[in-house]
Design an enzyme around this catalytic site. Structure first.
Site, PDB file in Angstrom:
ATOM      1  N   CYS A   2       0.858  -1.177   0.000  1.00 32.51           N
ATOM      2  CA  CYS A   2       0.000   0.000   0.000  1.00 32.51           C
ATOM      3  C   CYS A   2       0.895   1.229   0.000  1.00 32.51           C
ATOM      4  CB  CYS A   2      -0.919   0.008   1.224  1.00 32.51           C
ATOM      5  SG  CYS A   2      -1.999   1.455   1.311  1.00 32.51           S
ATOM      6  N   GLU A 103      -4.612   1.221  -5.105  1.00 33.14           N
ATOM      7  CA  GLU A 103      -3.743   0.146  -5.568  1.00 33.14           C
ATOM      8  C   GLU A 103      -3.810   0.119  -7.081  1.00 33.14           C
ATOM      9  OE1 GLU A 103      -0.930  -1.490  -5.471  1.00 33.14           O
ATOM     10  OE2 GLU A 103      -1.501  -2.010  -3.420  1.00 33.14           O
TER      11      GLU A 103
END
Length: 251
Positions: A2, A103
Site C-alpha cells: 500500500c 492500488e
C-alpha cells in the site's frame, strides 16, 4: 503493498471510532504518500492517544535515516522476525485511520489505479507499527509502517497484497503491547472478509503526489477488462466502457 491512501472523514468521526483522548483538528487528505506525516492511534499509560508520525519506519538502531531504506509496509507474516520490525511488533503497535487506499492493477495498456474503501463507507483501521529514532543531538523522530497481508478474493483481482484491516473489537488487543504478546495478535493479521471492501477504477492523476483533491476518487471508465467491485451483499463484476511534499503539509 500500500503506497497511497486517504483520510477524508471528519476529526469527530475519526475520534468517535478510535476513542482517543485528544481532540486534533485536521483537513481531509485524498492522496497521502510516503515520507508525509500520517495520523496514528497508539496506547500510552492505558489511554489511546492521537499521534502524527512519518510514513516510513526508521528503526531506533539505524545510524543514518537519510541512507536507510524507506520502509512503508511490513509483511505481517515475517514482521516479528525481521530486525527492522521486531521491536515495534513487541512494543509499538498502532492503528492507522483511513477512509480508503489506492492500488494499481497491471493491464495491457499499463497500470490502472483503483480506489478501495469500505463497502458501507466510513473509516477503517490499518494495523501499523511505529518507532522513535533519536539523533546524536537529542532530537527524536517518530515513524511507522503499515502491515500487509495476502489479498482477499476481491483484492486479488487488483494486487496480491493488501493492508491488514482491523475491526473495532480488535483495537484493544492490538494496542495493548504490555499484556498481549506478538503470538496472540497473529490471528488478527489476516485478510479482511471478501465483501468488506469495494473497488473502483480512478484517474491516473493519483500517480502525482501533488494532486490531492476529491476528484481523485471519482470512478472512470476502464480502458480494458472489468472493474472488480464488491458490495456488502454480493460480488459483481461490472463491464466498464472503453474510453478514453513537505512533511508537515498533511495537518
Amino acid at each position: 503493498m500500500c503506497g497511497r491512501y486517504s483520510l477524508t472523514a471528519t476529526p469527530e468521526d475519526v475520534r468517535a471510532l478510535f476513542g482517543y483522548i485528544d481532540h486534533p483538528n485536521f483537513p481531509a487528505r485524498y492522496n497521502i504518500a510516503p515520507t508525509q506525516p500520517i495520523a496514528t492511534v497508539l496506547q500510552s499509560h492505558g489511554k489511546r492517544r492521537f499521534q502524527l508520525i512519518r510514513w516510513g519506519l526508521i528503526p531506533s538502531w539505524a545510524k543514518d535515516p537519510a541512507s536507510f531504506t524507506l520502509l512503508i509496509n511490513a509483511r505481517s507474516e515475517t514482521a516479528a522476525a525481521k530486525p527492522s520490525f521486531r521491536t515495534a511488533m513487541k512494543h509499538h503497535r498502532c492503528l492507522i485511520p483511513a477512509s480508503g487506499f489506492y492500488e494499481w492493477r497491471r493491464t495491457p495498456e499499463g497500470k490502472q489505479p483503483f480506489y478501495i474503501k469500505p463497502a458501507d463507507g466510513g473509516v477503517m483501521a490499518f494495523a501499523g507499527l511505529w518507532e522513535t529514532w533519536s539523533d546524536p543531538d537529542g532530537g527524536d523522530m517518530d515513524s511507522g509502517a503499515m502491515l500487509t497481508t495476502q489479498s482477499n478474493r476481491m483484492m486479488s483481482e487488483i494486487h496480491h497484497r493488501m493492508p491488514v484491516i482491523l475491526k473495532p473489537e480488535a483495537f484493544e488487543m492490538w494496542l495493548d503491547t504490555g499484556n498481549v504478546p506478538v503470538r496472540d495478535v497473529k490471528q488478527l493479521m489476516l485478510p479482511i472478509e471478501d465483501d468488506y471492501l469495494t473497488a473502483v477504477p480512478v484517474s491516473s492523476r493519483v500517480n502525482k503526489v501533488s494532486n490531492d483533491d476529491a476528484e481523485l476518487q471519482i470512478p472512470v471508465p476502464m480502458d480494458a477488462g472489468e472493474a472488480p467491485t464488491v458490495t456488502k451483499k454480493k460480488e459483481a463484476h461490472e463491464k466498464a466502457a472503453a474510453g478514453g511534499g513537505g512533511q508537515l503539509d498533511l495537518f
